[in-house]
Design a protein around this motif. Structure first.
Motif, PDB file in Angstrom:
ATOM      1  N   VAL A  91       0.793  -1.240   0.007  1.00  0.00           N
ATOM      2  CA  VAL A  91      -0.185   0.084  -0.030  1.00  0.00           C
ATOM      3  C   VAL A  91       0.904   1.212   0.021  1.00  0.00           C
ATOM      4  O   VAL A  91       1.693   1.263   0.640  1.00  0.00           O
ATOM      5  CB  VAL A  91      -0.819  -0.225   1.250  1.00  0.00           C
ATOM      6  CG1 VAL A  91      -1.828   1.264   1.236  1.00  0.00           C
ATOM      7  CG2 VAL A  91      -1.778  -1.168   1.186  1.00  0.00           C
ATOM      8  N   VAL A  92       0.740   2.207  -0.822  1.00  0.00           N
ATOM      9  CA  VAL A  92       1.184   3.521  -0.964  1.00  0.00           C
ATOM     10  C   VAL A  92       0.194   4.509  -0.487  1.00  0.00           C
ATOM     11  O   VAL A  92      -0.801   4.624  -1.021  1.00  0.00           O
ATOM     12  CB  VAL A  92       1.720   4.020  -2.343  1.00  0.00           C
ATOM     13  CG1 VAL A  92       2.426   5.399  -2.235  1.00  0.00           C
ATOM     14  CG2 VAL A  92       2.903   2.936  -2.712  1.00  0.00           C
ATOM     15  N   VAL A  93       0.649   5.050   0.777  1.00  0.00           N
ATOM     16  CA  VAL A  93      -0.439   6.173   1.296  1.00  0.00           C
ATOM     17  C   VAL A  93       0.069   7.611   0.776  1.00  0.00           C
ATOM     18  O   VAL A  93       1.035   7.735   0.784  1.00  0.00           O
ATOM     19  CB  VAL A  93      -0.318   5.883   2.701  1.00  0.00           C
ATOM     20  CG1 VAL A  93      -1.542   6.928   3.234  1.00  0.00           C
ATOM     21  CG2 VAL A  93      -0.745   4.639   2.954  1.00  0.00           C
ATOM     22  N   ALA A  94      -0.946   8.279   0.146  1.00  0.00           N
ATOM     23  CA  ALA A  94      -0.386   9.944  -0.225  1.00  0.00           C
ATOM     24  C   ALA A  94      -1.618  10.576   0.487  1.00  0.00           C
ATOM     25  O   ALA A  94      -2.770  10.169   0.670  1.00  0.00           O
ATOM     26  CB  ALA A  94      -0.446   9.849  -1.345  1.00  0.00           C
ATOM     27  N   GLY A  95      -1.150  11.697   1.091  1.00  0.00           N
ATOM     28  CA  GLY A  95      -2.173  12.466   1.838  1.00  0.00           C
ATOM     29  C   GLY A  95      -2.519  11.904   3.346  1.00  0.00           C
ATOM     30  O   GLY A  95      -1.806  10.967   3.849  1.00  0.00           O
ATOM     31  N   ARG A  96      -3.469  12.055   3.699  1.00  0.00           N
ATOM     32  CA  ARG A  96      -3.911  11.730   5.268  1.00  0.00           C
ATOM     33  C   ARG A  96      -5.246  11.182   5.141  1.00  0.00           C
ATOM     34  O   ARG A  96      -6.205  11.580   5.257  1.00  0.00           O
ATOM     35  CB  ARG A  96      -3.908  12.758   6.180  1.00  0.00           C
ATOM     36  CG  ARG A  96      -4.070  12.302   7.443  1.00  0.00           C
ATOM     37  CD  ARG A  96      -4.052  13.398   8.634  1.00  0.00           C
ATOM     38  NE  ARG A  96      -4.246  12.913   9.996  1.00  0.00           N
ATOM     39  CZ  ARG A  96      -4.457  13.846  11.093  1.00  0.00           C
ATOM     40  NH1 ARG A  96      -4.769  15.007  10.750  1.00  0.00           N
ATOM     41  NH2 ARG A  96      -4.589  13.077  12.185  1.00  0.00           N
ATOM     42  N   PRO A  97      -5.379   9.778   5.050  1.00  0.00           N
ATOM     43  CA  PRO A  97      -6.849   8.918   5.304  1.00  0.00           C
ATOM     44  C   PRO A  97      -7.098   8.867   6.761  1.00  0.00           C
ATOM     45  O   PRO A  97      -6.533   8.430   7.417  1.00  0.00           O
ATOM     46  CB  PRO A  97      -6.464   7.782   4.618  1.00  0.00           C
ATOM     47  CG  PRO A  97      -5.027   7.262   4.866  1.00  0.00           C
ATOM     48  CD  PRO A  97      -4.356   8.679   4.881  1.00  0.00           C
ATOM     49  N   THR A  98      -8.333   9.419   6.905  1.00  0.00           N
ATOM     50  CA  THR A  98      -8.773   9.346   8.120  1.00  0.00           C
ATOM     51  C   THR A  98     -10.483   9.083   8.305  1.00  0.00           C
ATOM     52  O   THR A  98     -11.040   8.990   9.385  1.00  0.00           O
ATOM     53  CB  THR A  98      -8.778  10.872   8.575  1.00  0.00           C
ATOM     54  OG1 THR A  98      -9.813  11.741   7.673  1.00  0.00           O
ATOM     55  CG2 THR A  98      -7.455  11.369   8.716  1.00  0.00           C
ATOM     56  N   LEU A  99     -11.070   8.506   7.341  1.00  0.00           N
ATOM     57  CA  LEU A  99     -12.356   8.527   7.302  1.00  0.00           C
ATOM     58  C   LEU A  99     -13.047   7.018   7.941  1.00  0.00           C
ATOM     59  O   LEU A  99     -14.073   6.800   8.378  1.00  0.00           O
ATOM     60  CB  LEU A  99     -13.029   8.593   5.758  1.00  0.00           C
ATOM     61  CG  LEU A  99     -12.891  10.208   5.172  1.00  0.00           C
ATOM     62  CD1 LEU A  99     -13.575  10.304   3.886  1.00  0.00           C
ATOM     63  CD2 LEU A  99     -13.385  11.047   6.279  1.00  0.00           C
ATOM     64  N   THR A 100     -12.328   6.079   7.549  1.00  0.00           N
ATOM     65  CA  THR A 100     -12.996   4.601   7.821  1.00  0.00           C
ATOM     66  C   THR A 100     -11.825   3.858   8.430  1.00  0.00           C
ATOM     67  O   THR A 100     -10.816   3.792   8.078  1.00  0.00           O
ATOM     68  CB  THR A 100     -13.333   3.985   6.478  1.00  0.00           C
ATOM     69  OG1 THR A 100     -12.385   3.680   5.568  1.00  0.00           O
ATOM     70  CG2 THR A 100     -14.542   4.860   5.626  1.00  0.00           C
ATOM     71  N   ARG A 101     -12.477   2.978   9.282  1.00  0.00           N
ATOM     72  CA  ARG A 101     -11.718   1.754   9.894  1.00  0.00           C
ATOM     73  C   ARG A 101     -11.083   0.775   8.794  1.00  0.00           C
ATOM     74  O   ARG A 101     -10.046   0.466   9.000  1.00  0.00           O
ATOM     75  CB  ARG A 101     -12.601   1.335  11.048  1.00  0.00           C
ATOM     76  CG  ARG A 101     -12.696   2.293  12.123  1.00  0.00           C
ATOM     77  CD  ARG A 101     -13.600   1.666  13.329  1.00  0.00           C
ATOM     78  NE  ARG A 101     -13.725   2.648  14.274  1.00  0.00           N
ATOM     79  CZ  ARG A 101     -14.331   2.306  15.454  1.00  0.00           C
ATOM     80  NH1 ARG A 101     -15.018   1.201  15.774  1.00  0.00           N
ATOM     81  NH2 ARG A 101     -14.354   3.343  16.433  1.00  0.00           N
ATOM     82  N   PRO A 102     -11.999   0.372   7.899  1.00  0.00           N
ATOM     83  CA  PRO A 102     -11.483  -0.492   6.923  1.00  0.00           C
ATOM     84  C   PRO A 102     -10.331  -0.042   6.273  1.00  0.00           C
ATOM     85  O   PRO A 102      -9.510  -0.994   6.043  1.00  0.00           O
ATOM     86  CB  PRO A 102     -12.507  -0.634   5.949  1.00  0.00           C
ATOM     87  CG  PRO A 102     -13.837  -0.229   6.830  1.00  0.00           C
ATOM     88  CD  PRO A 102     -13.353   0.685   7.724  1.00  0.00           C
ATOM     89  N   VAL A 103     -10.256   1.114   5.905  1.00  0.00           N
ATOM     90  CA  VAL A 103      -8.714   1.585   4.935  1.00  0.00           C
ATOM     91  C   VAL A 103      -7.623   1.575   6.208  1.00  0.00           C
ATOM     92  O   VAL A 103      -6.671   1.129   5.956  1.00  0.00           O
ATOM     93  CB  VAL A 103      -8.833   2.968   4.769  1.00  0.00           C
ATOM     94  CG1 VAL A 103      -7.729   3.729   4.455  1.00  0.00           C
ATOM     95  CG2 VAL A 103      -9.911   3.028   3.492  1.00  0.00           C
ATOM     96  N   GLN A 104      -7.641   2.035   7.532  1.00  0.00           N
ATOM     97  CA  GLN A 104      -6.864   1.937   8.493  1.00  0.00           C
ATOM     98  C   GLN A 104      -6.454   0.438   8.934  1.00  0.00           C
ATOM     99  O   GLN A 104      -5.228   0.195   8.974  1.00  0.00           O
ATOM    100  CB  GLN A 104      -7.423   2.450   9.829  1.00  0.00           C
ATOM    101  CG  GLN A 104      -7.675   4.099   9.673  1.00  0.00           C
ATOM    102  CD  GLN A 104      -6.135   4.962   9.233  1.00  0.00           C
ATOM    103  OE1 GLN A 104      -5.204   4.577   9.600  1.00  0.00           O
ATOM    104  NE2 GLN A 104      -6.398   5.742   8.074  1.00  0.00           N
TER     105      GLN A 104
END
Length: 659
Positions: free
Chosen positions: A356-369
């Protein structure tokens, strides 16, 4: 023989009171890179107010006045968010300065160049019990990139030369350089003013406004070693990235082909016996095939999106990433895929992710985290300029350049993008069907998810999504480029470029405070109508944004209020399950749901703003249409029932068994 240096004057206001003279120098420093400033009224900050009026009359800056300091700060934050340039907020001393803290915290973790300018009591009044006196130096410590204190009587007003580093205006200019530097963010300027705080009576020789307010910046703009985002984007599109290595990326649509990596050749002065560059390229290693996904969070760098597209990897993009507009790569319904039941085709697809390449800051969902933190998945953070929130103790490491990111991500194996696109389309069909079923069961009553989907897909203006449930509903259900995908292939254009559509959100700390004020700031900065989609508690939490002084230009703003009479998000969290236990419903509703019965129409009338009530999608669409006929603030209320949401999400998850 040497001669003493004399003060370097560009204008002479020696006749005036010292507080005004200091304020003018401060504003001269600000206007080197600042175009908007928001002022909240106060006595100790009066010199700034008078000087700002002079500067505005000369066209050096635009001033906006707000009564509430917290709203003023978030308005300035919205301006800076939209313009990517520093915007200032001016307050008087005491609690007025303290009200800036929420916006400064958001600006810190969002990387927004917000400039807090707080007037202070002079040093001799501190510790004496004087009114509105508090220690303001360092009050935002840990939240700002830098801060300075200017004390009247100590700050140098007359510079020794044009670039005198001790002069007040030069110090202010340098402070703004920090705000917009390699790690942008908020800064704090605290100024101790002494009486008198009003201009001197003009004498016969004084010509008010004769001074030159703006001049060329004194420090040359620093060129980043990694280049600007625009430069990097151009290099990607051109097929190569300059740096320690050159990466030849595959052409669009050729994800299955490996991208070659070669070491940069020697200078042209190399010896004739040096092997030609083509030989080095032929022997260079290939990018490994990898099942990689790019997770695009808030304010994701655009070049990361382009890199993913070139390598053939799918994008899991949050609405405020600016990556949901593309018709190539952004996966619809990705959240449903990530939380599909075990054993389903979607679950197997998600389970096959390697990197996984993360760009920016993902904050919305637990499945993504949960995906990012999976033990069998390697994850990295692409952050070329650094991220204020990024902690190097995280399991994922930070990558600062595109070549190393391409090496990590590898090239997509054949069929990888197609598999995600197919599952995403199937997930979106399930979501749309579930929403239709929900409307049938509720006999036409709208759900907040359907309203959010409709607004996000319908509006033609820049859109600010309020924190809490609304942005998550858009993330789940909205196809921001639906009209693009349904058009003829030859007519497809990037919807974000059509009319300047863009999704904004404050995801630094994701608080519900200041959302309306930030939307107002975006509208003022972009000089266009903006739509804010918010829940009822977010709306009420920032109701002072509706209070615009009669002397001020009113922002052109549509505020769509999804009114479900309380906090819907808690029912989607574990608290909703607690509320279904025997004897717990009242507790959860009181302490989390916080029901309210405010008459929003009466509230709009009290502030003198237009009001529109929508009880179905047709009337909601009517409320959002006719942009050319509307000016000022308009409030559009849509009432929904939050008690149906948990069952809706449960049915949706059950439907995903065959996804």
């Amino acid at each position: 023989m040497t001669t003493s240096r004399r003060p370097f004057r560009e204008f002479d206001d020696s006749h005036d009171v010292e507080s005004l003279r200091l304020a003018r120098r401060v504003i001269r420093g600000l206007t080197m890179s600042m175009r908007h400033i928001v002022l909240a009224p106060g006595s100790r900050s009066a010199p700034m107010a008078y000087a700002l009026r002079e500067a505005e009359e000369l066209g050096a800056i635009t001033v906006h006045v707000r009564i509430d300091e917290r709203s003023a700060a978030f308005t300035a934050l919205g301006i800076a968010l939209a313009t990517k340039r520093p915007a200032g907020v001016v307050t008087t001393s005491g609690t007025a300065a303290g009200n800036l803290l929420p916006a400064m915290m958001e600006a810190d973790l969002s990387g927004v160049p917000l400039v807090a300018i707080t007037a202070d009591r002079p040093e001799e009044l501190h510790g004496t019990g004087a009114n509105q006196t508090a220690w303001q130096q360092g009050m935002f410590a840990g939240r700002v990139r830098d801060e300075i204190h200017l004390e009247q009587g100590e700050a140098r007003l007359e510079p020794e030369s044009r670039d005198d580093m001790l002069a007040a205006e030069t110090q202010v200019g340098l402070l703004l350089r920090v705000a917009t530097g390699s790690s942008p963010g908020p800064v704090h300027l605290n100024i101790g003013f002494r009486d008198p705080l009003v201009p001197a009576e003009p004498g016969a020789k004084h010509q008010q406004g004769a001074q030159r307010w703006a001049r060329t910046p004194f420090v040359p703009r620093r060129v980043s070693g990694s280049g600007s985002a625009e430069q990097l984007r151009a290099e990607i599109i051109g097929g190569e990235i300059l740096g320690a290595r050159t990466v030849n990326l595959p052409a669009a649509g050729a994800g299955e082909r490996a991208a070659q990596i070669r070491t940069q050749g020697e200078p042209e002065t190399q010896a004739p016996s040096q092997p030609p560059a083509t030989d080095a390229a032929e022997s260079a290693p290939q990018l490994e095939p990898r099942r990689t996904v790019f997770v695009m969070g808030a304010e994701a760098p655009a070049e990361a999106r382009e890199l993913a597209r070139r390598l053939g990897h799918p994008l899991l993009a949050e609405p405020s990433s600016d990556a949901r507009w593309s018709d190539l790569g952004a996966i619809q319904g990705y959240r449903l895929i990530l939380q599909a039941p075990e054993g389903s085709p979607a679950s197997e697809l998600a389970g096959s992710i390697e990197r996984v390449v993360v760009a920016g800051r993902p904050t919305l969902t637990r499945p993504v985290q949960q995906l990012i933190n999976r033990a069998d998945v390697e994850a990295v953070q692409y952050a070329p300029g650094g991220e204020a929130w990024f902690d190097h103790r995280l399991a994922r490491r930070r990558l600062v350049d595109l070549p190393s990111t391409a090496l990590f991500a590898g090239v997509a194996p054949a069929g990888w993008q197609d598999a995600w696109t197919e599952r995403g389309l199937a997930a979106q069909r399930l979501i749309d069907a579930a929403l239709t079923e929900q409307e049938t069961l509720a006999q036409g009553e709208l759900s907040s998810v359907r309203v959010a989907q409709f607004v996000a897909e319908t509006v033609k203006t820049p859109l600010l999504l309020g924190s809490s449930s609304v942005i998550r509903d858009v993330d789940l259900a909205a196809v921001l480029n639906r009209s693009v995908l349904e058009s003829e292939p030859g007519q497809r254009t990037r919807a974000a470029d059509d009319g300047g559509r863009r999704v904004y959100a404050m995801r630094g700390l994701a608080g519900i405070d200041g959302n309306l004020s930030a939307a107002s700031g975006i509208a003022l900065a972009r000089n266009t109508r903006v739509t804010a989609l918010v829940g009822d508690l977010t709306f009420l939490h920032d109701v002072n944004a509706l209070l615009v002084p009669a002397t001020e230009r009113e922002p052109d703003l549509d505020i769509v209020v999804v009114n479900d009479s309380g906090g819907a998000i808690f029912d989607q969290l574990e608290h909703g399950a607690v509320g279904r236990r025997e004897g717990q419903a009242e507790t959860v509703e009181r302490f989390f749901g916080t029901p309210q019965t405010v008459d929003i129409e009466a509230l709009a009338d009290a502030y003198g703003h237009e009001y529109h009530f929508a009880d179905d999608l047709e009337t909601l669409g009517e409320g959002l249409s006719g942009l050319e006929d509307r000016i000022g603030i308009r409030i559009i209320e849509v009432r929904t029932d939050r008690t149906i949401l948990r069952d809706f999400h449960a049915r949706l998850r059950a439907a995903a068994e065959d996804l």
